[in-house]
Design an enzyme around this catalytic site. Structure first.
Site, PDB file in Angstrom:
ATOM      1  N   THR A 288       0.861  -1.193   0.000  1.00 51.22           N
ATOM      2  CA  THR A 288       0.000   0.000   0.000  1.00 51.22           C
ATOM      3  C   THR A 288       0.894   1.239   0.000  1.00 51.22           C
ATOM      4  O   THR A 288       1.885   1.302   0.725  1.00 51.22           O
ATOM      5  CB  THR A 288      -0.944   0.017   1.223  1.00 51.22           C
ATOM      6  OG1 THR A 288      -1.752  -1.153   1.177  1.00 51.22           O
ATOM      7  CG2 THR A 288      -1.858   1.228   1.208  1.00 51.22           C
ATOM      8  N   PHE A 290       1.214   5.114   0.818  1.00 51.61           N
ATOM      9  CA  PHE A 290       0.633   6.158   1.668  1.00 51.61           C
ATOM     10  C   PHE A 290       1.273   7.494   1.309  1.00 51.61           C
ATOM     11  O   PHE A 290       2.450   7.532   0.911  1.00 51.61           O
ATOM     12  CB  PHE A 290       0.935   5.886   3.151  1.00 51.61           C
ATOM     13  CG  PHE A 290       0.266   4.649   3.709  1.00 51.61           C
ATOM     14  CD1 PHE A 290       0.769   3.385   3.453  1.00 51.61           C
ATOM     15  CD2 PHE A 290      -0.861   4.755   4.501  1.00 51.61           C
ATOM     16  CE1 PHE A 290       0.167   2.243   3.970  1.00 51.61           C
ATOM     17  CE2 PHE A 290      -1.482   3.625   5.025  1.00 51.61           C
ATOM     18  CZ  PHE A 290      -0.962   2.370   4.756  1.00 51.61           C
TER      19      PHE A 290
END
Ligand code: PRE
Length: 412
Positions: A288, A290
């Site tokens: 992921t 960010f």
């Protein structure tokens, strides 16, 4: 009219003489020595005066109102006060009450409170966003927020210094909510981190897979584990909740023996859950991305790889997108991401054609990330060109790319 630039710093104005009555005074000689030059509307000062011309003018007004006459001084018995051109002295506030000069730390893009930067994230302790905050800012104070919107507001209201928000996942795709919030709020992207995400299937101690009728987690986590859940024979109800660790906390707090949560191994530790299956993401290299947000942008540099994120809209049909993208292609600037979202202020454009009829086109906001720093001339030129084709253009941030070497996820 020009702006003012002091050739003497205001700090030197505040060089003081100690008087018998402990009042501080300053010679107006220093005030007179302070020569100003007009510039273009803003005061560029090295001396700690307010940044604007209005600030400077009000400073001068305050100083002028405090000038006293030689007579006044002599009457008061303060004979050692210097006198210049009839304008004598200034009464100053006690030294300890004077504004402290800014230091380089005050100007740093990472204001430190005590030793800790306060970083807002969405979720509860054990969420991947908390781990991302720790990767971005080791030793920070991570502040949990119940919604993404709250994390934005925490920074805007100075409750936090940064927000760390998931923006896209290698399996689940974009986190659209955060794209929309980036546009709605005025924060700046100041960095990015890529976090390997290693999911576990958590249940209360003693609960077996066969007892489960429900799996709950963040929608992204459910999407990232979809195939594996099916392979594990868990064709049970999936239910979305706000965050992965919150799912674990919910199962534990409500003693749910028919429900599992998808979350991190840290969440298992924190909420006393058992790991039924480890590494259940559909791809072992699940990552992921960010972004870190701050109230102020950072100054872009060229000594390391930078990425720039922009958002734009246009109102002249789809060929504009091609033109915008070619502004980057012609300058050898690689795009790393393109995302489109509904144009909330004008979602539909009705096109009337007498021959063919009426068509309704959806309108979009385009988000583009490209590999260049805004300090580079080629990036500045590309954006100057993009501006010509677009009705709206905003730079969301120009920030260092996360270049940490790849290491597959292990129980974040
Ligand atoms: O729920 C969490 O733990 C989060 O940090 C949110 C989030 C996300 O929004 O994508 C972050 C990383 C993972 O991809 C799964 C969930």
């Amino acid at each position: 009219m020009q702006a003012l630039t002091p050739t003497t710093s205001l700090k030197s104005l505040f060089q003081t003489k100690r008087l018998p009555n402990a009042d501080r005074v300053v010679s107006t000689r220093l005030l007179i020595q302070c020569v100003y030059r007009f510039d273009s509307g803003n005061l560029t000062s090295s001396g700690g005066i307010g940044a604007s011309r209005a600030d400077w003018q009000s400073s001068c007004a305050i100083l002028a109102s405090k000038v006293v006459s030689q007579q006044d001084i002599e009457k008061s018995g303060n004979a050692d006060i210097s006198a210049v051109n009839g304008h004598k002295t200034l009464d100053l506030v006690p030294l300890e009450n004077l504004p402290k000069p800014l230091t380089i730390t005050d100007l740093s893009p990472a204001p430190i409170h005590g030793s800790e930067l306060r970083v807002a994230y969405q979720g509860v302790p054990g969420a991947y966003s908390e781990a991302a905050a720790g990767k971005a800012y080791p030793n920070c104070e991570a502040i949990p927020c119940d919604q993404f919107e709250v994390a934005f507001q925490a920074v805007e209201l100075w409750i936090a210094d940064r927000a760390v928000l998931p923006i896209e996942n290698s399996l689940g795709g974009s986190i659209h909510r955060n794209y929309d919030l980036l546009l709605r709020h005025r924060l700046h992207i100041v960095g990015e981190v890529q976090l390997p995400v290693h999911h576990c299937l958590l249940a209360l101690p003693g609960v077996r897979k066969e007892y489960l009728t429900r799996v709950i987690s963040h929608p992204q986590a459910l999407a990232q584990c979809e195939l594996t859940l099916t392979k594990l024979g868990l064709n049970v109800v999936r239910e979305a909740v706000d965050d992965t660790a919150g799912a674990a906390e919910f199962v534990a707090a409500n003693n749910l023996r028919d429900t599992a949560a998808i979350a991190s191994s840290r969440a298992a530790d924190l909420y006393g859950m058992n790991i039924l299956a480890d590494g259940i993401q559909d791809d072992s290299s699940n990552v992921t991305r960010f972004v870190m947000l701050a109230r102020e942008p950072i100054i872009p540099r060229t000594d390391r790889p930078f990425k720039t994120s922009i958002v734009f809209a246009h109102d002249k049909g789809t060929s504009v997108l091609f033109k915008v993208l070619s502004a980057f292609a012609f300058r050898n600037i690689s795009l790393t991401k393109i995302e489109s979202r509904p144009h909330r202020n004008r979602p539909i454009r009705v096109v009337d054609d007498a021959n063919v009829g009426t068509a309704k086109h959806f309108e979009y906001m385009f988000y583009v990330d490209f590999e260049a720093s805004m300090a580079e001339v080629r990036a500045q030129n590309a954006l100057a060109e993009v501006q010509e084709f677009t009705s709206f253009l905003r730079v969301l941030g120009s920030y260092p790319m996360d270049m940490t070497p790849w290491c597959p996820s292990r129980g974040e």
